[in-house]
Design a protein around this motif. Structure first.
Motif, short mmCIF file in Angstrom:
data_model
loop_
_atom_site.label_atom_id
_atom_site.label_comp_id
_atom_site.label_asym_id
_atom_site.label_seq_id
_atom_site.Cartn_x
_atom_site.Cartn_y
_atom_site.Cartn_z
N GLY A 9 0.82 -1.23 0.00
CA GLY A 9 0.00 0.00 0.00
C GLY A 9 0.85 1.27 0.00
N THR A 11 0.95 3.73 -2.01
CA THR A 11 0.32 4.96 -2.52
C THR A 11 -0.65 5.60 -1.52
OG1 THR A 11 -1.30 3.53 -3.60
CG2 THR A 11 0.50 4.38 -4.97
N GLY A 12 -0.85 4.97 -0.37
CA GLY A 12 -1.80 5.51 0.61
C GLY A 12 -1.16 6.51 1.56
N SER A 13 -1.94 6.91 2.55
CA SER A 13 -1.47 7.89 3.52
C SER A 13 -0.26 7.37 4.30
CB SER A 13 -2.65 8.22 4.46
OG SER A 13 -2.20 8.84 5.62
N ILE A 14 -0.34 6.17 4.85
CA ILE A 14 0.80 5.59 5.57
C ILE A 14 1.92 5.23 4.60
CG2 ILE A 14 1.57 3.60 6.95
CD1 ILE A 14 -0.09 5.48 8.62
N GLY A 37 -3.03 -0.19 -5.03
CA GLY A 37 -4.32 -0.67 -5.53
C GLY A 37 -4.46 -0.26 -6.98
N SER A 38 -4.76 1.02 -7.21
CA SER A 38 -5.03 1.45 -8.59
C SER A 38 -4.41 2.80 -8.98
CB SER A 38 -6.55 1.53 -8.79
OG SER A 38 -7.09 2.47 -7.88
N ASN A 39 -3.74 3.46 -8.07
CA ASN A 39 -3.20 4.80 -8.38
C ASN A 39 -1.87 4.69 -9.14
OD1 ASN A 39 -2.32 7.41 -8.39
ND2 ASN A 39 -2.67 7.78 -6.21
N VAL A 100 -1.81 -1.40 3.71
CA VAL A 100 -3.07 -1.50 2.95
C VAL A 100 -4.20 -1.28 3.94
CG1 VAL A 100 -2.43 -3.01 1.04
CG2 VAL A 100 -3.04 -4.03 3.23
N ALA A 122 0.55 -1.27 10.31
CA ALA A 122 -0.44 -0.18 10.32
C ALA A 122 -1.84 -0.76 10.14
CB ALA A 122 -0.15 0.81 9.20
N LYS A 124 -4.54 -2.36 10.96
CA LYS A 124 -5.13 -2.91 12.20
C LYS A 124 -6.21 -3.94 11.96
CE LYS A 124 -6.18 1.43 12.83
NZ LYS A 124 -6.40 2.70 13.51
N GLU A 125 -6.92 -3.84 10.80
CA GLU A 125 -8.01 -4.79 10.52
C GLU A 125 -7.51 -6.23 10.53
OE1 GLU A 125 -7.22 -2.11 8.63
OE2 GLU A 125 -9.01 -0.89 8.30
N ASP A 149 0.40 2.17 14.29
CA ASP A 149 -0.72 2.98 14.77
C ASP A 149 -0.20 3.87 15.92
OD1 ASP A 149 -3.31 3.83 14.78
OD2 ASP A 149 -4.20 1.87 15.24
N MET A 203 -5.63 11.52 7.01
CA MET A 203 -5.48 10.07 6.84
C MET A 203 -6.30 9.62 5.63
SD MET A 203 -6.14 8.99 10.84
CE MET A 203 -7.78 9.70 10.95
N GLY A 204 -6.22 8.33 5.30
CA GLY A 204 -7.05 7.78 4.22
C GLY A 204 -8.53 7.91 4.56
N MET A 265 2.21 11.02 11.79
CA MET A 265 2.37 9.56 11.71
C MET A 265 3.79 9.13 11.38
SD MET A 265 -0.28 8.06 12.66
CE MET A 265 0.31 6.41 12.31
P1 NDP Z 1 -5.25 4.75 2.35
O1 NDP Z 1 -6.63 4.57 1.85
O2 NDP Z 1 -4.67 6.12 2.30
O3 NDP Z 1 -4.26 3.79 1.54
C1 NDP Z 1 -4.54 2.43 1.36
C2 NDP Z 1 -3.48 1.78 0.48
O4 NDP Z 1 -3.90 0.45 0.20
C3 NDP Z 1 -3.30 2.45 -0.88
O5 NDP Z 1 -1.98 2.26 -1.30
C4 NDP Z 1 -4.26 1.67 -1.77
O6 NDP Z 1 -3.92 1.72 -3.15
C5 NDP Z 1 -4.08 0.27 -1.22
N1 NDP Z 1 -5.25 -0.57 -1.38
C6 NDP Z 1 -6.54 -0.27 -1.04
N2 NDP Z 1 -7.35 -1.29 -1.32
C7 NDP Z 1 -6.57 -2.27 -1.85
C8 NDP Z 1 -6.85 -3.57 -2.36
N3 NDP Z 1 -8.08 -4.08 -2.36
N4 NDP Z 1 -5.80 -4.28 -2.82
C9 NDP Z 1 -4.55 -3.79 -2.81
N5 NDP Z 1 -4.24 -2.57 -2.36
C10 NDP Z 1 -5.24 -1.82 -1.88
O7 NDP Z 1 -5.20 4.16 3.82
P2 NDP Z 1 -4.32 4.64 5.06
O8 NDP Z 1 -2.90 4.78 4.67
O9 NDP Z 1 -5.00 5.75 5.74
O10 NDP Z 1 -4.48 3.39 6.03
C11 NDP Z 1 -3.79 2.17 5.83
C12 NDP Z 1 -3.92 1.32 7.09
O11 NDP Z 1 -3.25 1.98 8.15
C13 NDP Z 1 -5.37 1.12 7.55
O12 NDP Z 1 -5.51 -0.15 8.10
C14 NDP Z 1 -5.53 2.18 8.65
O13 NDP Z 1 -6.49 1.82 9.61
C15 NDP Z 1 -4.13 2.21 9.24
N6 NDP Z 1 -3.78 3.47 9.88
C16 NDP Z 1 -3.72 4.62 9.16
C17 NDP Z 1 -3.37 5.82 9.77
C18 NDP Z 1 -3.25 7.09 8.95
O14 NDP Z 1 -2.80 8.11 9.50
N7 NDP Z 1 -3.59 7.11 7.68
C19 NDP Z 1 -3.12 5.90 11.20
C20 NDP Z 1 -3.15 4.62 11.86
C21 NDP Z 1 -3.48 3.46 11.22
P3 NDP Z 1 -4.47 2.82 -4.21
O15 NDP Z 1 -4.68 4.07 -3.47
O16 NDP Z 1 -3.37 2.86 -5.22
O17 NDP Z 1 -5.73 2.28 -4.79
#
Ligand code: NDP
Ligand code: MG
Length: 382
Positions: A9, A11-14, A37-39, A100, A122, A124-125, A149, A203-204, A265
């Motif tokens: 993951g 490309t996400g926030s973490i 995922g798709s970005n 992720v 990160a 937690k699920e 977290d 965050m995401g 974070m």
């Molecule tokens: P985001 O939505 O910002 O990022 C999620 C990441 O996972 C992206 O890279 C996304 O890809 C990828 N992704 C999503 N769905 C899929 C899938 N089905 N298959 C493969 N890749 C996938 O989430 P966060 O970064 O906010 O959170 C990530 C984890 O960290 C969560 O469990 C959250 O609870 C935990 N967390 C987050 C905090 C935060 O500050 N953000 C703080 C504490 C915990 P793409 O975008 O390219 O589609």
């Protein structure tokens, strides 16, 4: 020698904040594999900058697209669940950052542990639904699960290696989210836009909604139970709107030790990646004079009853935490598409907990089956 990391993951926030830490520590961290995922636009630029040798994207189609974009370099491209597992088990990786969102992280995390990788967790699920399998497996394989977290990192830092039988309780802080102080009536017609405005953290989308319902704190109570081996009644949620004290531990002698910092974070990510060492973080330091006042209050479990449901789910045991989590994931996805109202999120979770079949001590297959049963139940009703 540099530590090799894989990022699930990126490309996400973490994920992006993890890469920021890599940029700040180029001699000490090296990215060997990562997934998105798709970005693809962001992913392509990340690949060119951090040069991993193995990557994965959501689907076969996206993998073909990425291959075309990267035709000038040599790289191993995967997709789907097989791809997430390939990233999680990449041969050179020492540590896997699980960034992720959702239960999609369960199988890759287990695969990483089986492959002997340390986990910077990160996602937690994964612990909420499969903590009963993951924690013993990590112990058996001798791998560390280091919390990312912020609250759990704070607890981990406060414990400083002390054993869990010295803990009297864990004080798990919560900002209270954008709707702190509101009543159920007030929440009847809140919009997606209102719920996405978190006061302190960026965050995401999914975790931002989880913070607004306080279901995030419920997930974190369960996460704390698994990470620190305490009983549920030893985890107390304390609403602390300034998000400066990131959590604390009360020990048997009455000493309360907590960790403070700005809401950033990158600190817990950095700590997890370099534990047991500390590193410099290039960011704004905490200015207590600017903060001035720290306040604490009890959570309103009637308005934010998703938090109470989390305690019920953990009490019930078996596959109920999985039902709680899967129902929340699906309900939040619907809310993010404006298909349901805000208060339908805890309602869906509650109904699913009552109606999905109970399984005692579920295997991983049964955890995944429970996820599907929960989705099927929700689709039949909403
Ligand atoms: P985001 O939505 O910002 O990022 C999620 C990441 O996972 C992206 O890279 C996304 O890809 C990828 N992704 C999503 N769905 C899929 C899938 N089905 N298959 C493969 N890749 C996938 O989430 P966060 O970064 O906010 O959170 C990530 C984890 O960290 C969560 O469990 C959250 O609870 C935990 N967390 C987050 C905090 C935060 O500050 N953000 C703080 C504490 C915990 P793409 O975008 O390219 O589609
Ligand atoms: Mg948190």
């Amino acid at each position: 020698m540099a530590k090799n990391i894989s990022i699930l993951g990126s490309t996400g926030s973490i994920g992006t904040q993890t890469l920021d830490i890599v940029s700040q520590n180029p001699d000490d961290l090296n990215v060997v594999a990562m997934s998105c995922g798709s970005n693809l636009d962001l992913f392509e630029s990340q690949i060119r900058k951090y040069e991993p040798t193995l990557v994965s994207v959501g689907t076969e189609e996206l993998a073909k697209d990425l291959k075309t974009r990267l035709s000038d370099i040599t790289i191993d491209i995967h997709y789907g669940m097989e791809g997430l597992i390939a990233v999680a088990t990449a041969e050179q990786a020492d540590t896997v950052v699980t960034a992720v969102v959702g239960m999609v992280g369960v199988q890759p995390t287990i695969a990483a542990i089986n492959a002997g990788k340390d986990i910077a967790l990160a996602n937690k699920e994964t612990l909420v639904t499969a903590g009963h399998i993951i924690m013993p497996l990590a112990k058996e394989k001798g791998v560390s699960i280091l919390p990312v977290d912020s609250e759990h990192s704070a607890i981990f830092q406060s414990l400083n290696g002390e054993r869990h039988n010295k803990i009297s309780k864990i004080l798990l802080t919560a900002s209270g989210g954008p709707f702190r102080g509101r009543t159920l009536d007030d929440l009847e017609n809140v919009t997606l836009e209102d719920a996405l405005k978190h006061p302190n953290w960026s965050m995401g989308a999914k975790i931002t909604i989880d913070s607004a319902t306080m279901i995030n704190k419920g997930l974190e109570v369960m996460e704390a139970k698994w990470l620190f081996g305490v009983n549920l009644n030893q985890v107390e949620v304390v609403v602390h709107p300034q998000s400066i004290l990131h959590s604390a531990v009360e020990f048997m002698d009455g000493a309360v030790i907590g960790q403070m910092g700005t809401p950033d974070m990158r600190l817990p990510i950095l700590y997890a990646l370099f534990y047991p060492n500390r590193k410099t973080l290039y960011s704004e330091p905490l200015d207590l004079f600017k903060v001035g006042t720290l306040t604490f209050e009890r959570p309103d479990m009637e308005t934010f009853y998703g938090l109470a449901l989390a305690y019920d789910a953990m009490d019930a045991g078996g596959n109920v935490p999985t039902v709680f989590n899967a129902a929340n994931e699906r309900a939040v996805a619907k809310f993010l598409k404006n298909k349901i109202k805000f208060l339908e999120i805890p309602e869906i979770v509650s109904e699913a907990m009552i109606n999905v079949d109970f399984i005692q001590n579920p295997t991983i297959e049964q955890v995944l089956e429970t996820e599907q049963m929960t989705y099927d139940y929700i689709e039949s009703r909403w």
